[in-house]
Design an enzyme around this catalytic site. Structure first.
Site, short mmCIF file in Angstrom:
data_model
loop_
_atom_site.label_atom_id
_atom_site.label_comp_id
_atom_site.label_asym_id
_atom_site.label_seq_id
_atom_site.Cartn_x
_atom_site.Cartn_y
_atom_site.Cartn_z
N SER A 171 28.29 38.50 -59.43
CA SER A 171 28.58 38.44 -60.51
C SER A 171 27.95 40.10 -61.64
CB SER A 171 27.24 37.79 -60.73
OG SER A 171 25.90 38.13 -60.88
N ARG A 205 33.55 38.49 -55.97
CA ARG A 205 34.14 38.69 -55.09
C ARG A 205 33.42 38.37 -53.62
NH1 ARG A 205 30.16 39.80 -53.17
NH2 ARG A 205 29.40 42.03 -52.85
N GLY A 255 24.82 37.35 -54.72
CA GLY A 255 25.84 38.05 -54.09
C GLY A 255 27.04 38.03 -53.82
N ASP A 276 30.71 50.87 -48.14
CA ASP A 276 31.95 51.61 -49.28
C ASP A 276 30.84 52.66 -49.83
OD1 ASP A 276 29.36 50.10 -50.67
OD2 ASP A 276 30.60 49.42 -52.69
N ASP A 286 33.10 46.37 -55.61
CA ASP A 286 33.25 44.88 -56.38
C ASP A 286 33.45 45.19 -57.08
OD1 ASP A 286 31.05 44.92 -54.37
OD2 ASP A 286 29.35 44.22 -56.04
N LYS A 346 19.27 42.66 -57.48
CA LYS A 346 19.49 43.95 -56.62
C LYS A 346 18.91 45.38 -57.92
CE LYS A 346 24.32 45.10 -57.32
NZ LYS A 346 25.63 44.93 -57.24
N HIS A 390 27.61 47.93 -47.08
CA HIS A 390 26.63 49.24 -47.62
C HIS A 390 27.59 49.62 -46.81
CE1 HIS A 390 23.06 47.79 -49.00
NE2 HIS A 390 23.45 45.95 -48.63
C1 GLA Z 1 26.70 45.57 -53.13
C2 GLA Z 1 27.68 46.52 -54.05
C3 GLA Z 1 28.52 46.85 -53.59
C4 GLA Z 1 28.29 47.33 -52.02
C5 GLA Z 1 28.01 46.04 -51.43
C6 GLA Z 1 27.48 45.91 -49.72
O1 GLA Z 1 27.83 44.53 -53.89
O2 GLA Z 1 27.38 46.64 -55.44
O3 GLA Z 1 29.02 48.29 -54.08
O4 GLA Z 1 27.64 48.38 -51.43
O5 GLA Z 1 26.11 45.58 -51.97
O6 GLA Z 1 28.02 45.79 -49.25
#
Ligand code: GLA
Length: 499
Positions: free
Chosen positions: A154, A47, A151, A56, A199, A245, A54
């Site tokens: 994946s 997506r 980002g 959700d 996501d 992440k 930051h």
């Molecule tokens: C990552 C997390 C999501 C969201 C974004 C930031 O992709 O998996 O849940 O928090 O960062 O918007």
């Protein structure tokens, strides 16, 4: 609504290259598992989030879309007691064998099998809900073209495709989008990343040519909709700075979750609010919960005007109440929250390890309310848009403001990502911002179809060739994604192989 089962690849807007990927997956499957049949394929896309990062995990609405890049898996179902996962990229993702009775994740040993185990854990729980307790064995070959650490989710695409494969392999054919979303939103928590639900929801619920408005309260829903303006498009460029992440969670992603949780608790205390639910991922109050309690739960998420008024007020509240702009120490937090250091440790630091010098509560809370305000302003803009140029300028401005706050308040951008945005703005982008978690990864740019070529050329000459002088044409091709919104998760039968 149930997850679709399709019989061929015509759902791709670009069938030819995907046909080649399926051919490759089938070939690798046959080499890895000679004599075994493919029972079906499972697939889920990555997506791109257009605006609202930051937020959700604070339960404010976000605006992503599913992209054409996805994870596909050829799946064989059998009666063994193990699952074997293989990949067309055997170098980075070597064969792993998982016994059905042991889905325990080895946190010390970072492997792609851990992500599959996340899927296995949530799929098992769901299958139990459906009365299935004895699981089938499986042999799988994966292929993914969502860049790892780019980002673009994946990991969510992989976890969702894997969960879907396991559930289908065990005979469930009526899995709904709601259920697949509900169970996968927590999947990555098992590898120690405390993600929100954007996501997975975007990956499951994507629809061709439509953006998604994802809301988290009163319940998690995705509303697909079309942009009213023609000819505009989103270009996604991978900065090629890998954003991991998982490895950086204690100083980046998970720390944001903790900082926002503490900020929410502190606002509850300072505003004297009662009955605020401890509904964040780490069991603290959430910044949405604070807003709802302050205004007596008068925003149901639907009326953007009400949301805009309340968020505007919340920004003032942050200015007034979270006054330490240098960053809070643990001692200061304890004093203000009126708790002991031990209680602090237990409530905020015990679930996911984090590392910090100071806690930037003012900056993070301000980011969340400002970014959420921009999402609502974007929605309002979309619902009233008539003039293309003015829409592009206003939407672009909101995206650019988002980028400034991601950089300065949330500190999830960096110099090189900012540079990529500036190059894009000078070459035909109306708005450019880091998408997803940040700290590397991809930038999303808003532009019009006629400006795409010049934008890409500008980025190649002034970002990619400068930062990566030896970059190959193939690498450049992979780094620049001009994707239409695509369909979400689906099962693909093997019928098309026989034609
Ligand atoms: C990552 C997390 C999501 C969201 C974004 C930031 O992709 O998996 O849940 O928090 O960062 O918007």
């Amino acid at each position: 609504m149930s997850i679709s089962t399709v019989e061929d690849l015509s759902f791709y807007s670009n069938v030819e290259p995907n046909q080649q990927r399926f051919t490759e997956v089938v070939k690798t499957f046959q080499t890895n598992f000679p004599g075994d049949d493919i029972t079906f394929f499972a697939r889920s896309p990555g997506r791109v989030n257009l605006i609202g990062d930051h937020i959700d995990y604070n339960f404010f609405p976000v605006l992503p879309m599913a992209i054409a890049n996805d994870v596909i898996a050829a799946v064989n179902v059998n009666s063994t007691n193990e699952i074997i996962i293989t990949n067309t990229d055997a170098k980075d993702f070597p064969k792993e064998v998982i016994t059905l009775s042991n889905s325990q994740i080895d946190q010390e040993h970072h492997s792609w099998a851990n992500y599959f185990k996340c899927a296995l854990i949530v799929a098992k729980q769901y299958l139990e809900e459906r009365g299935v307790t004895s699981l089938k064995g499986m042999k799988l070959t994966f292929n993914g073209n969502v860049p790892t650490g780019g980002g673009l989710s994946s990991s969510a695409a992989f976890c969702v495709a894997s969960t879907l494969a396991i559930i289908r392999a065990n005979g469930i054919t009526d899995l709904t989008k709601q259920d697949l979303t509900r169970i996968t939103v927590v999947s990555e928590h098992y590898v120690g990343v405390n993600t929100g639900g954007m996501d997975q929801c975007a990956s499951v619920c994507g629809e061709p040519d439509k953006l998604l408005l994802i809301e988290f309260k009163p319940k998690l829903t995705a509303k697909p909709f079309k942009l009213p303006i023609q000819d505009l498009t989103f270009v996604i460029t991978n900065s090629l700075q890998v954003s991991n992440k998982h490895e950086t969670a204690p100083i980046h992603y998970n720390l944001r979750v903790v900082e926002m949780g503490i900020a929410a608790d502190l606002l509850v205390k300072k505003l004297g609010l009662e009955q605020v639910p401890n509904d964040s991922n780490i069991g603290t109050a959430s910044l949405r919960g604070v807003m709802d309690a302050k205004f007596g739960h008068s925003w149901d998420g639907n009326d953007a005007t009400v949301g805009i008024e309340q968020l505007t007020e919340m920004i003032n509240v942050v200015e007034e109440k979270l006054t330490n702009q240098k960053g809070y120490s643990i001692e200061e937090c304890c004093r203000e929250l009126d708790i002991t250091a031990k209680e602090f440790d237990q409530r905020y630091l015990s679930q996911f390890p984090v590392k910090f010098d100071t806690l930037k509560l003012y900056q993070r809370a301000k980011h969340v309310y400002k970014e959420s305000l921009r999402v609502l302003k974007t929605l309002k803009l979309i619902s009233t848009a008539t003039d293309k140029e003015s829409f592009l300028i206003k939407f672009g401005r909101l995206m650019n403001e988002s980028q400034v706050d991601l950089d300065e308040l949330n500190e999830s951008s960096n110099k090189k990502l900012n540079e990529l945005c500036s190059v894009a703005l000078a070459n035909g982008s109306y708005g450019s911002r880091v998408t997803g978690a940040g700290w590397g990864g991809s930038i999303v740019h808003l532009t019009t179809v006629d400006k795409v070529d010049a934008l890409i050329e500008g980025l190649i000459n002034n970002y990619y060739k400068v930062e990566f002088p030896n970059i190959t044409p193939a690498e450049l091709d992979d780094a620049i994604i001009n994707s239409k919104p695509s369909m979400g998760s689906c099962i693909i039968t093997t019928d098309f192989l026989k034609r």
